[in-house]
Design a protein around this motif. Sequence first.
Motif, PDB file in Angstrom:
ATOM      1  N   SER A 150       0.828  -1.205   0.000  1.00 24.68           N
ATOM      2  CA  SER A 150       0.000   0.000   0.000  1.00 24.68           C
ATOM      3  C   SER A 150       0.863   1.256   0.000  1.00 24.68           C
ATOM      4  O   SER A 150       2.038   1.212   0.398  1.00 24.68           O
ATOM      5  N   ILE A 151       0.254   2.336  -0.432  1.00 27.16           N
ATOM      6  CA  ILE A 151       0.954   3.631  -0.367  1.00 27.16           C
ATOM      7  C   ILE A 151       1.209   3.989   1.090  1.00 27.16           C
ATOM      8  O   ILE A 151       2.265   4.505   1.443  1.00 27.16           O
ATOM      9  N   ASP A 152       0.234   3.684   1.957  1.00 26.46           N
ATOM     10  CA  ASP A 152       0.397   3.968   3.387  1.00 26.46           C
ATOM     11  C   ASP A 152       1.656   3.299   3.932  1.00 26.46           C
ATOM     12  O   ASP A 152       2.452   3.910   4.647  1.00 26.46           O
ATOM     13  N   SER A 153       1.819   2.021   3.586  1.00 29.90           N
ATOM     14  CA  SER A 153       2.967   1.272   4.078  1.00 29.90           C
ATOM     15  C   SER A 153       4.257   1.846   3.500  1.00 29.90           C
ATOM     16  O   SER A 153       5.259   2.015   4.210  1.00 29.90           O
ATOM     17  N   LEU A 154       4.219   2.188   2.212  1.00 33.13           N
ATOM     18  CA  LEU A 154       5.409   2.747   1.564  1.00 33.13           C
ATOM     19  C   LEU A 154       5.788   4.077   2.212  1.00 33.13           C
ATOM     20  O   LEU A 154       6.965   4.347   2.471  1.00 33.13           O
ATOM     21  N   ARG A 155       4.754   4.884   2.523  1.00 37.94           N
ATOM     22  CA  ARG A 155       5.032   6.182   3.166  1.00 37.94           C
ATOM     23  C   ARG A 155       5.673   5.987   4.531  1.00 37.94           C
ATOM     24  O   ARG A 155       6.597   6.703   4.907  1.00 37.94           O
ATOM     25  N   ARG A 156       5.167   5.006   5.275  1.00 42.98           N
ATOM     26  CA  ARG A 156       5.740   4.732   6.605  1.00 42.98           C
ATOM     27  C   ARG A 156       7.191   4.289   6.472  1.00 42.98           C
ATOM     28  O   ARG A 156       8.050   4.715   7.240  1.00 42.98           O
ATOM     29  N   ARG A 157       7.450   3.443   5.466  1.00 44.12           N
ATOM     30  CA  ARG A 157       8.813   2.939   5.285  1.00 44.12           C
ATOM     31  C   ARG A 157       9.753   4.062   4.857  1.00 44.12           C
ATOM     32  O   ARG A 157      10.898   4.146   5.320  1.00 44.12           O
ATOM     33  N   LEU A 158       9.253   4.923   3.981  1.00 45.37           N
ATOM     34  CA  LEU A 158      10.088   6.035   3.532  1.00 45.37           C
ATOM     35  C   LEU A 158      10.362   7.004   4.670  1.00 45.37           C
ATOM     36  O   LEU A 158      11.474   7.512   4.830  1.00 45.37           O
ATOM     37  N   LYS A 159       9.338   7.234   5.499  1.00 45.15           N
ATOM     38  CA  LYS A 159       9.503   8.148   6.632  1.00 45.15           C
ATOM     39  C   LYS A 159      10.545   7.581   7.593  1.00 45.15           C
ATOM     40  O   LYS A 159      11.441   8.288   8.054  1.00 45.15           O
ATOM     41  N   SER A 160      10.438   6.277   7.851  1.00 44.33           N
ATOM     42  CA  SER A 160      11.385   5.625   8.744  1.00 44.33           C
ATOM     43  C   SER A 160      12.794   5.728   8.171  1.00 44.33           C
ATOM     44  O   SER A 160      13.756   5.989   8.893  1.00 44.33           O
ATOM     45  N   SER A 161      12.882   5.525   6.852  1.00 49.06           N
ATOM     46  CA  SER A 161      14.195   5.595   6.209  1.00 49.06           C
ATOM     47  C   SER A 161      14.781   7.001   6.329  1.00 49.06           C
ATOM     48  O   SER A 161      15.964   7.176   6.599  1.00 49.06           O
ATOM     49  N   ARG A 162      13.908   8.022   6.151  1.00 46.98           N
ATOM     50  CA  ARG A 162      14.364   9.415   6.258  1.00 46.98           C
ATOM     51  C   ARG A 162      14.788   9.736   7.680  1.00 46.98           C
ATOM     52  O   ARG A 162      15.818  10.327   7.922  1.00 46.98           O
ATOM     53  N   ASP A 163      13.941   9.301   8.645  1.00 50.24           N
ATOM     54  CA  ASP A 163      14.166   9.698  10.042  1.00 50.24           C
ATOM     55  C   ASP A 163      15.277   8.905  10.718  1.00 50.24           C
ATOM     56  O   ASP A 163      16.068   9.448  11.477  1.00 50.24           O
ATOM     57  N   THR A 164      15.296   7.590  10.467  1.00 48.49           N
ATOM     58  CA  THR A 164      16.243   6.743  11.204  1.00 48.49           C
ATOM     59  C   THR A 164      17.291   6.099  10.323  1.00 48.49           C
ATOM     60  O   THR A 164      18.232   5.489  10.823  1.00 48.49           O
ATOM     61  N   GLY A 165      17.105   6.188   9.001  1.00 51.66           N
ATOM     62  CA  GLY A 165      18.051   5.552   8.090  1.00 51.66           C
ATOM     63  C   GLY A 165      17.822   4.062   7.945  1.00 51.66           C
ATOM     64  O   GLY A 165      18.578   3.371   7.274  1.00 51.66           O
ATOM     65  N   THR A 166      16.782   3.544   8.617  1.00 53.45           N
ATOM     66  CA  THR A 166      16.488   2.101   8.491  1.00 53.45           C
ATOM     67  C   THR A 166      15.029   1.921   8.091  1.00 53.45           C
ATOM     68  O   THR A 166      14.211   2.811   8.254  1.00 53.45           O
ATOM     69  N   ASP A 167      14.750   0.705   7.616  1.00 52.06           N
ATOM     70  CA  ASP A 167      13.379   0.361   7.244  1.00 52.06           C
ATOM     71  C   ASP A 167      12.575   0.129   8.531  1.00 52.06           C
ATOM     72  O   ASP A 167      13.148  -0.097   9.590  1.00 52.06           O
ATOM     73  N   ILE A 168      11.235   0.168   8.443  1.00 48.42           N
ATOM     74  CA  ILE A 168      10.421  -0.115   9.629  1.00 48.42           C
ATOM     75  C   ILE A 168      10.567  -1.597   9.989  1.00 48.42           C
ATOM     76  O   ILE A 168      10.945  -2.411   9.158  1.00 48.42           O
ATOM     77  N   ASP A 169      10.239  -1.910  11.244  1.00 46.40           N
ATOM     78  CA  ASP A 169      10.369  -3.289  11.702  1.00 46.40           C
ATOM     79  C   ASP A 169       9.488  -4.202  10.866  1.00 46.40           C
ATOM     80  O   ASP A 169       8.373  -3.834  10.478  1.00 46.40           O
ATOM     81  N   ALA A 170      10.028  -5.402  10.653  1.00 40.88           N
ATOM     82  CA  ALA A 170       9.233  -6.404   9.921  1.00 40.88           C
ATOM     83  C   ALA A 170       7.924  -6.673  10.655  1.00 40.88           C
ATOM     84  O   ALA A 170       6.902  -6.968  10.041  1.00 40.88           O
ATOM     85  N   GLU A 171       7.976  -6.503  12.007  1.00 43.21           N
ATOM     86  CA  GLU A 171       6.789  -6.745  12.843  1.00 43.21           C
ATOM     87  C   GLU A 171       5.611  -5.863  12.417  1.00 43.21           C
ATOM     88  O   GLU A 171       4.459  -6.258  12.507  1.00 43.21           O
ATOM     89  N   LYS A 172       5.938  -4.656  11.938  1.00 40.31           N
ATOM     90  CA  LYS A 172       4.879  -3.727  11.558  1.00 40.31           C
ATOM     91  C   LYS A 172       4.268  -4.071  10.200  1.00 40.31           C
ATOM     92  O   LYS A 172       3.386  -3.381   9.730  1.00 40.31           O
ATOM     93  N   ARG A 173       4.804  -5.103   9.562  1.00 40.85           N
ATOM     94  CA  ARG A 173       4.224  -5.548   8.296  1.00 40.85           C
ATOM     95  C   ARG A 173       3.523  -6.896   8.471  1.00 40.85           C
ATOM     96  O   ARG A 173       3.410  -7.667   7.544  1.00 40.85           O
ATOM     97  N   THR A 174       3.110  -7.172   9.696  1.00 36.67           N
ATOM     98  CA  THR A 174       2.404  -8.433   9.958  1.00 36.67           C
ATOM     99  C   THR A 174       0.991  -8.140  10.476  1.00 36.67           C
ATOM    100  O   THR A 174       0.644  -6.985  10.732  1.00 36.67           O
ATOM    101  N   MET A 175       0.228  -9.191  10.632  1.00 42.43           N
ATOM    102  CA  MET A 175      -1.112  -9.060  11.219  1.00 42.43           C
ATOM    103  C   MET A 175      -1.420 -10.345  11.988  1.00 42.43           C
ATOM    104  O   MET A 175      -0.791 -11.381  11.739  1.00 42.43           O
ATOM    105  N   PRO A 176      -2.375 -10.321  12.910  1.00 39.30           N
ATOM    106  CA  PRO A 176      -2.697 -11.555  13.646  1.00 39.30           C
ATOM    107  C   PRO A 176      -3.406 -12.564  12.755  1.00 39.30           C
ATOM    108  O   PRO A 176      -4.159 -12.192  11.850  1.00 39.30           O
ATOM    109  N   ILE A 177      -3.178 -13.837  13.064  1.00 33.99           N
ATOM    110  CA  ILE A 177      -3.630 -14.912  12.167  1.00 33.99           C
ATOM    111  C   ILE A 177      -5.147 -15.121  12.189  1.00 33.99           C
ATOM    112  O   ILE A 177      -5.704 -15.763  11.305  1.00 33.99           O
ATOM    113  N   TRP A 178      -5.856 -14.556  13.184  1.00 32.47           N
ATOM    114  CA  TRP A 178      -7.291 -14.828  13.261  1.00 32.47           C
ATOM    115  C   TRP A 178      -8.048 -14.309  12.033  1.00 32.47           C
ATOM    116  O   TRP A 178      -9.074 -14.877  11.647  1.00 32.47           O
TER     117      TRP A 178
END
Lengths: 441, 189
Positions: A150-178
Motif C-alpha cells: 500500500s501507499i500507506d505502508s510505503l510512506r511509513r517505510r520512507l519516513k522511517s528511512s528518512r528519520d532513522t536511516g532504516t526500514d520499519i520493523d518487519a513486525e509492523k508488516r504483519t497481522m494476527p492470524i485470526w
Amino acid sequence: MKPTVFSSYSARWQTFWFQPISAVGFGLMRIAFGLTALLTFLSEWSLVELFYGPRGILPREMGPSIFRHDWHFSLLLHASSFTTHALYLLLLVTLVCVILGFWTRTSVLLSVILMYSFHEYGQITLDSGDTLQRLIGFILVLSPCGRAMSIDSLRRRLKSSRDTGTDIDAEKRTMPIWLYRLLLWQMIVLYTSAVMEKWSGTTWISGSAVAITLHHPHFTRLTPALANTVSYLSPMIGDFTLITQSLWIALLIIPIFIWLNLLPKNANGTLKRALLLAGLLTHGGIMMLMDVGTFSLIVFAGYFGLLIDEDFSAMRRFFNRSKGPKKTIILFDGRCGLCNTMIILLRSLDWLQRLQFENYHDSVVREKYAKGISMKDLDEMMHVRSSRDTMKKGFFGFRLLTKQLPLLWTLVPILYVPGVPMIGEKVYGWVAKHRPRTRKE
Amino acid sequence: MRANDRTIFQYETIVTYKKCKTWLVPTFCLWHMFAVAVFVIPISYPGGMGGVGQRLHDFSAPYVLSLSQWQQWNLFAPDPIRRVSAYTIDSEVNGVWNPSTIIDPHARRFYEYAKLMKVLGRLETTHAVLVEPFLRSYCIETGLKRLRLRIDSYVLPNDLLSLTRLNVASLPRTQNIPGSIDCSSRTQP
C-alpha cells in the motif's frame, strides 16, 4: 516458575489466534478486491439510474414490498437521484483508494459501507461475485490490510528511512492470524455448501451438468458445435469440481491428524496449495468458457488472502529451484535520497528474496563486490551483480532486476525488443544525471 | 498515594485489555464462524436435523443480515438452469401486439451482459412484480403507449448423449407474458 498445563494451553490459544503472519497476502487481496469491485461498479456506469435510481427498476416506494423487513440497511432507501449518483461516484473513488492503499482503513470501511448500501438496495442485480465481494470486504474492514502493498505502508517505510536511516520493523508488516482463519472458514463454508447443493441434484452425479451450462446461451462463450464437442469432457470436469470442492472441508480435519502426529506438519499447507491450484484451474476455466460476471475474479482475490508465510516460502522454493544460494547484488548510493527510496520500493517488490542491497560507500562492500570499479563509475549509475557474478550497469542492471521481481516479469520481453535498450540507456542516463545527491552521510 | 493508585490502575487496565483481547477476539471469531455456517447450510436443508437447522438459521439471522453477510452458494446447483429464455418487448398498436424491442443483452456492451441477464432472469422467476417498473423505462425510451414483456423459452435436455449432438432449433418452445404497462397512465407502480 514452572509452566502449568493451563499456561501451556493458554499459550497455544494465544498462538492459534494471534500468531503474527505476513500482511502481504491480505495486501494483495485488498488490491484484487478493490479492482474487482471497481470493475463491477464501473460496468454499471450507464445503468445506475435503472438499477438504483428512485425511478428505476425498483422505485423507492416499492422497496417495502420487496426488501426483507428486518435487519435491512441501505443509504439508498430515501436517496434522490442526485444523491444516488453522488454515492456511486464516492464509491468509485474509495475503491481507487483501496486499490492504492491510500488512507487504507478509512477507504476500505467507506467502500464496504457504500457497497453494502448498493447491494442491499439492488438485490435484483446481484450475482454470486457480488456476494463474495461483500464477505471479503467485511474481513478486510477488520484487518490491517494496509500494512503491506500500500501507499500507506510505503510512506511509513520512507519516513522511517528518512528519520532513522532504516526500514520499519518487519513486525509492523504483519497481522494476527485470526483474520486469515476467518477468511479460510469463509472459503470452506462457500465450497462445502456449494458442493452439498451439487450433490443434492442429479446432473452433477450423472455428469451432464457442465455440458448443460456450456450449452446455455446466457453463459457460454462457445459456439453450439464446439459446445457439443466439449460436452464429452463434461463428466470429467464435473467430477474434478466435485472432488476438489469437497476436499476443502479436509482443511479442518487434517490439523487433528497433525496434532496426533499421524500426518507431517506441512500436510495442511500442501493440501491448501493444491486446492488453490485446483481452484485456479476451475475458476480460470469458468472465466474462459463462460460469462458469469466477476465471480472467478473475486475468488482469486480471496485466494490471495489465503497465502501466508509458509505459502510464500513454498512459492519461493518453487520459483528459485534452479537458482543457487547466491543472490543478485545491487550496489546503491546510500547517500542519495532517491536511491534509498528506490531500494525500499525494490525491497517491497522482492517477493522471491533474490536481491541483496549493498551501499557502495562502505569500503568493505566495495572491496568485496566492486573490486576494480571506480567510485566515479559507481556514482554515475546503478551497478547490479548477477548471481553468476556478471556485472551489469545502468539500464542493463535494471533489466536484470526485472527478471528477479515477479511484478515486473511482464516488462522483461519488452526490454529486450530491439531499440528499447538504446532508449532505456538514454532515459536512465538522464535520470542518473539529475538524481539528487544531497543526503548527508 | 495518588501516584501509586494511578500506577495500579494503569497496570490493571493493561492486564484487563490484554485479557479482553485474548478472549474477545476468539469469541467474536467463533461466533462469526458459527453464525455464517448455520445461516448458509440449513437454507438448502430447512427440515434437516429435525428442524434444528432452521432454528439455528433464525438465531444467527439478525447478526448475519445486519452485517450483510448473507450468502447462498447454489451456483449451477443443485442442477444448472436448463431453461433458456429470449426477452422481447411488444407494443400494442390498434389492438395488435407487435415486437418493438428484442432485449438482446449480446447487443449491449459486453460488461453489462451478465448483470442484465441476471435482472431479466429474476423478472421471469422471483421478481415478476418489478416487470412494470422495468417496462416503464422503455416507455420513455420508445415513446409507445402500451408495452408488455414476452418471454419465449425452451428447455435444454439433461442427458449427456443428447447434449453432445444438440440441435436447439428442434426443441419445443413456450411463451410467457409476465406483465404489461399502460405508458399513458400517470400512476406510479
